[in-house]
Design a protein around this motif. Structure first.
Motif, PDB file in Angstrom:
ATOM      1  N   ARG A  86       0.835  -1.196   0.000  1.00 41.55           N
ATOM      2  CA  ARG A  86       0.000   0.000   0.000  1.00 41.55           C
ATOM      3  C   ARG A  86       0.877   1.256   0.000  1.00 41.55           C
ATOM      4  N   PHE A  87       0.395   2.250  -0.734  1.00 40.59           N
ATOM      5  CA  PHE A  87       1.087   3.532  -0.790  1.00 40.59           C
ATOM      6  C   PHE A  87       0.051   4.654  -0.793  1.00 40.59           C
ATOM      7  N   GLY A  88       0.410   5.773  -0.199  1.00 43.21           N
ATOM      8  CA  GLY A  88      -0.479   6.918  -0.193  1.00 43.21           C
ATOM      9  C   GLY A  88       0.150   8.087   0.526  1.00 43.21           C
ATOM     10  N   PHE A  89      -0.681   8.943   1.058  1.00 43.57           N
ATOM     11  CA  PHE A  89      -0.175  10.107   1.784  1.00 43.57           C
ATOM     12  C   PHE A  89      -1.126  10.452   2.915  1.00 43.57           C
ATOM     13  N   LYS A  90      -0.607  11.180   3.875  1.00 46.70           N
ATOM     14  CA  LYS A  90      -1.393  11.695   4.995  1.00 46.70           C
ATOM     15  C   LYS A  90      -0.961  13.130   5.248  1.00 46.70           C
ATOM     16  N   ALA A  91      -1.941  14.010   5.356  1.00 48.54           N
ATOM     17  CA  ALA A  91      -1.645  15.428   5.576  1.00 48.54           C
ATOM     18  C   ALA A  91      -2.426  15.932   6.778  1.00 48.54           C
ATOM     19  N   LYS A  92      -1.766  16.727   7.604  1.00 46.92           N
ATOM     20  CA  LYS A  92      -2.440  17.402   8.706  1.00 46.92           C
ATOM     21  C   LYS A  92      -2.593  18.873   8.339  1.00 46.92           C
ATOM     22  N   VAL A  93      -3.844  19.340   8.319  1.00 41.65           N
ATOM     23  CA  VAL A  93      -4.127  20.709   7.886  1.00 41.65           C
ATOM     24  C   VAL A  93      -5.007  21.416   8.911  1.00 41.65           C
ATOM     25  N   LEU A  94      -4.893  22.730   8.945  1.00 41.18           N
ATOM     26  CA  LEU A  94      -5.724  23.565   9.814  1.00 41.18           C
ATOM     27  C   LEU A  94      -5.707  23.083  11.261  1.00 41.18           C
ATOM     28  N   GLN A  95      -4.584  22.515  11.697  1.00 47.27           N
ATOM     29  CA  GLN A  95      -4.341  22.071  13.073  1.00 47.27           C
ATOM     30  C   GLN A  95      -5.148  20.841  13.487  1.00 47.27           C
ATOM     31  N   ASP A  96      -6.441  20.817  13.185  1.00 48.89           N
ATOM     32  CA  ASP A  96      -7.311  19.758  13.718  1.00 48.89           C
ATOM     33  C   ASP A  96      -7.778  18.750  12.680  1.00 48.89           C
ATOM     34  N   PHE A  97      -7.381  18.911  11.401  1.00 47.92           N
ATOM     35  CA  PHE A  97      -7.892  18.045  10.341  1.00 47.92           C
ATOM     36  C   PHE A  97      -6.774  17.158   9.786  1.00 47.92           C
ATOM     37  N   THR A  98      -7.162  15.913   9.447  1.00 50.59           N
ATOM     38  CA  THR A  98      -6.256  14.969   8.805  1.00 50.59           C
ATOM     39  C   THR A  98      -6.896  14.459   7.519  1.00 50.59           C
ATOM     40  N   VAL A  99      -6.138  14.477   6.440  1.00 49.74           N
ATOM     41  CA  VAL A  99      -6.581  13.915   5.162  1.00 49.74           C
ATOM     42  C   VAL A  99      -5.681  12.726   4.846  1.00 49.74           C
ATOM     43  N   HIS A 100      -6.291  11.567   4.647  1.00 50.12           N
ATOM     44  CA  HIS A 100      -5.509  10.346   4.414  1.00 50.12           C
ATOM     45  C   HIS A 100      -6.063   9.632   3.189  1.00 50.12           C
ATOM     46  N   VAL A 101      -5.196   9.382   2.211  1.00 52.35           N
ATOM     47  CA  VAL A 101      -5.551   8.639   1.000  1.00 52.35           C
ATOM     48  C   VAL A 101      -4.473   7.583   0.767  1.00 52.35           C
ATOM     49  N   GLU A 102      -4.903   6.335   0.613  1.00 48.84           N
ATOM     50  CA  GLU A 102      -3.957   5.239   0.421  1.00 48.84           C
ATOM     51  C   GLU A 102      -4.592   4.165  -0.446  1.00 48.84           C
ATOM     52  N   GLY A 103      -3.771   3.523  -1.276  1.00 52.11           N
ATOM     53  CA  GLY A 103      -4.273   2.482  -2.166  1.00 52.11           C
ATOM     54  C   GLY A 103      -3.523   1.183  -2.010  1.00 52.11           C
ATOM     55  N   ASP A 104      -4.169   0.105  -2.426  1.00 53.43           N
ATOM     56  CA  ASP A 104      -3.608  -1.237  -2.388  1.00 53.43           C
ATOM     57  C   ASP A 104      -3.119  -1.591  -3.790  1.00 53.43           C
ATOM     58  N   PHE A 105      -1.899  -2.146  -3.875  1.00 51.65           N
ATOM     59  CA  PHE A 105      -1.307  -2.468  -5.171  1.00 51.65           C
ATOM     60  C   PHE A 105      -0.896  -3.939  -5.201  1.00 51.65           C
ATOM     61  N   ASP A 106      -1.014  -4.556  -6.359  1.00 53.15           N
ATOM     62  CA  ASP A 106      -0.701  -5.971  -6.532  1.00 53.15           C
ATOM     63  C   ASP A 106       0.626  -6.100  -7.279  1.00 53.15           C
ATOM     64  N   LEU A 107       1.689  -6.447  -6.554  1.00 60.19           N
ATOM     65  CA  LEU A 107       3.006  -6.568  -7.164  1.00 60.19           C
ATOM     66  C   LEU A 107       3.234  -7.930  -7.816  1.00 60.19           C
ATOM     67  N   GLN A 108       2.406  -8.907  -7.469  1.00 62.94           N
ATOM     68  CA  GLN A 108       2.573 -10.232  -8.065  1.00 62.94           C
ATOM     69  C   GLN A 108       1.873 -10.338  -9.413  1.00 62.94           C
ATOM     70  N   ASN A 109       0.798  -9.597  -9.589  1.00 61.33           N
ATOM     71  CA  ASN A 109       0.063  -9.590 -10.854  1.00 61.33           C
ATOM     72  C   ASN A 109      -0.189  -8.142 -11.268  1.00 61.33           C
ATOM     73  N   PRO A 110       0.880  -7.439 -11.641  1.00 59.85           N
ATOM     74  CA  PRO A 110       0.787  -5.989 -11.839  1.00 59.85           C
ATOM     75  C   PRO A 110       0.204  -5.561 -13.181  1.00 59.85           C
ATOM     76  N   ARG A 111      -0.920  -6.095 -13.563  1.00 64.39           N
ATOM     77  CA  ARG A 111      -1.570  -5.691 -14.812  1.00 64.39           C
ATOM     78  C   ARG A 111      -3.079  -5.620 -14.604  1.00 64.39           C
ATOM     79  N   PRO A 112      -3.601  -4.536 -14.059  1.00 62.49           N
ATOM     80  CA  PRO A 112      -2.852  -3.361 -13.588  1.00 62.49           C
ATOM     81  C   PRO A 112      -2.357  -3.563 -12.158  1.00 62.49           C
ATOM     82  N   ALA A 113      -1.415  -2.726 -11.745  1.00 58.19           N
ATOM     83  CA  ALA A 113      -0.859  -2.832 -10.396  1.00 58.19           C
ATOM     84  C   ALA A 113      -1.857  -2.342  -9.351  1.00 58.19           C
ATOM     85  N   TYR A 114      -2.627  -1.317  -9.695  1.00 53.87           N
ATOM     86  CA  TYR A 114      -3.592  -0.763  -8.743  1.00 53.87           C
ATOM     87  C   TYR A 114      -4.708  -1.769  -8.492  1.00 53.87           C
ATOM     88  N   ALA A 115      -4.953  -2.072  -7.219  1.00 51.38           N
ATOM     89  CA  ALA A 115      -5.967  -3.058  -6.857  1.00 51.38           C
ATOM     90  C   ALA A 115      -7.230  -2.430  -6.286  1.00 51.38           C
TER      91      ALA A 115
END
Length: 379
Positions: A87-116
């Motif tokens: 899994r890869f993604g990002f997490k951001a803390k904004v405006l002191q009290d807010f968190t934005v988190h986006v992350e995806g699952d990827f298939d490295l064994q059958n990478p066609r497509p890699a995004y799962a």
């Protein structure tokens, strides 16, 4: 053993051997080791400024979990290596009290497509520890292992109580409110039970409600943690749902103890089924002991029974040998963990013996051993 399995086995075996042998004889100073880990895990932090009015932190997130297993049972033998999670993604803390988190699952064994699939995709508002509002796709946490991140499991994989009663789609669109105050912790939420897609799913198969309340008796008992928690789920009786199990009501009583080197996790879960799923119940007992600061031994016993035949599922690696189901499941697990940088980088190995009874006699009976070694990396 086929050649393509040999290399992963040797690599993970070498990692485990080096980890288990080296630091015990010549342990580095704790402060040096900890500071090195902190430096390495500071690399994904792209921006950090607590005084910035808009953006306080931006970091890349992810995990890479690799497994290699060998299985021997009355149904045959199997050996394989598995990219368990990527899994890869990002997490951001904004405006002191807010968190934005986006992350995806990827298939490295059958990478066609890699995004799962999309795992996390939420916004959380936490003005203080007693109140946190989360909106979007996030974890619906209940049962002992269902409420524990896969990064922090003490065993190679979640116990089979979680696999049978907790919902298979860990990340589900919904709204939840949670918080902690002194020794209390609590959460309530409503989540979609709809049919799955790679992103947010279809809101076409009802909803489920989740409530959880716990109290930590640690201070009263003079230990680090002694959390007693009750989880409850009410699920719409909708057979079209693919994000949930066919249980209308699920209750779970969880206890987690951390007393220095000794730890204990227990879980008793019972549920009322609907449709083709009958009522079922199960429990887990999982003691652990820290032999050193980095080396830990873990034992686990799991028992599950269903009212009708063919209503108890196997755990992950038994399904490589059989697609059947039974009605009485017993698992015995013994494992070791070596923490190179806490839960963020660790090697785990475990031996499991599983006995499944199948009163219907239609392919669910199973008796077998599985040995699994895994590398867990998260950031």
């Amino acid at each position: 053993m086929t050649p393509r399995f040999t290399l992963p086995l040797l690599v993970l075996g070498a990692i485990a051997t080096t980890a288990l042998a080296g630091p015990i004889s010549t342990p580095p100073p704790a402060t040096t080791h900890e500071s090195l880990c902190e430096k390495i895990w500071g690399i994904p932090v792209i921006f950090s400024d607590k005084d910035n009015a808009f953006l306080q932190e931006f970091r890349f997130t992810g995990r890479l979990h690799l497994d290699v297993f060998s299985q021997d049972s009355d149904l045959g033998s199997e050996q394989e290596w598995v990219v368990r999670r990527t899994r890869f993604g990002f997490k951001a803390k904004v405006l002191q009290d807010f968190t934005v988190h986006v992350e995806g699952d990827f298939d490295l064994q059958n990478p066609r497509p890699a995004y799962a699939r999309l795992t996390d995709a939420y916004i959380a508002w936490e003005p203080h520890k007693a109140f946190k509002l989360t909106v979007g796709k996030h974890g619906a946490k209940f049962t002992l292992d269902g409420g524990t991140s896969s990064n922090e499991l003490l065993t190679i994989d979640r116990n089979n109580v979680a696999n049978n009663f907790w919902f298979p789609t860990e990340y589900i669109p919904g709204v939840s409110i949670s918080g902690k105050h002194e020794a209390w912790q609590w959460s309530v939420g409503a989540f979609s039970g709809g049919t799955e897609t790679k992103e947010f799913g279809n809101f076409d198969a009802g909803i489920f409600f989740l409530g959880s309340v716990g109290y930590d008796f640690g201070k009263l008992l003079g230990v680090d943690k002694a959390l007693l928690r009750v989880d409850y789920v009410h699920n719409d009786r909708n057979p079209e749902s693919t994000a949930t199990r066919s249980f209308e009501n699920i209750g779970s009583l969880v206890f987690q103890l951390d007393a220095g080197r000794f730890g204990l996790g227990t879980d008793f879960t019972a549920a009322s089924g609907f449709g083709t799923q009958s009522d079922a119940w199960g429990f887990v007992v999982m003691p652990s002991y820290k032999i050193t600061e980095r080396l830990q031994a873990v034992l686990r016993y799991t028992h599950i029974e269903s009212h009708d035949p063919d209503d108890v599922r196997f755990s992950r690696y038994e399904t490589f040998a059989t697609t059947g189901r039974g009605d009485k499941y017993d698992e015995y697990y013994a494992g070791m963990n070596y923490y190179l940088c806490g839960h963020r980088l660790k090697v785990q190995t475990g031996w499991t013996y599983v006995d499944m009874e199948d009163s219907a006699g239609n392919g669910g009976e199973y008796h077998g051993w599985t040995w699994t070694t895994g590398l867990r990396l998260s950031f």
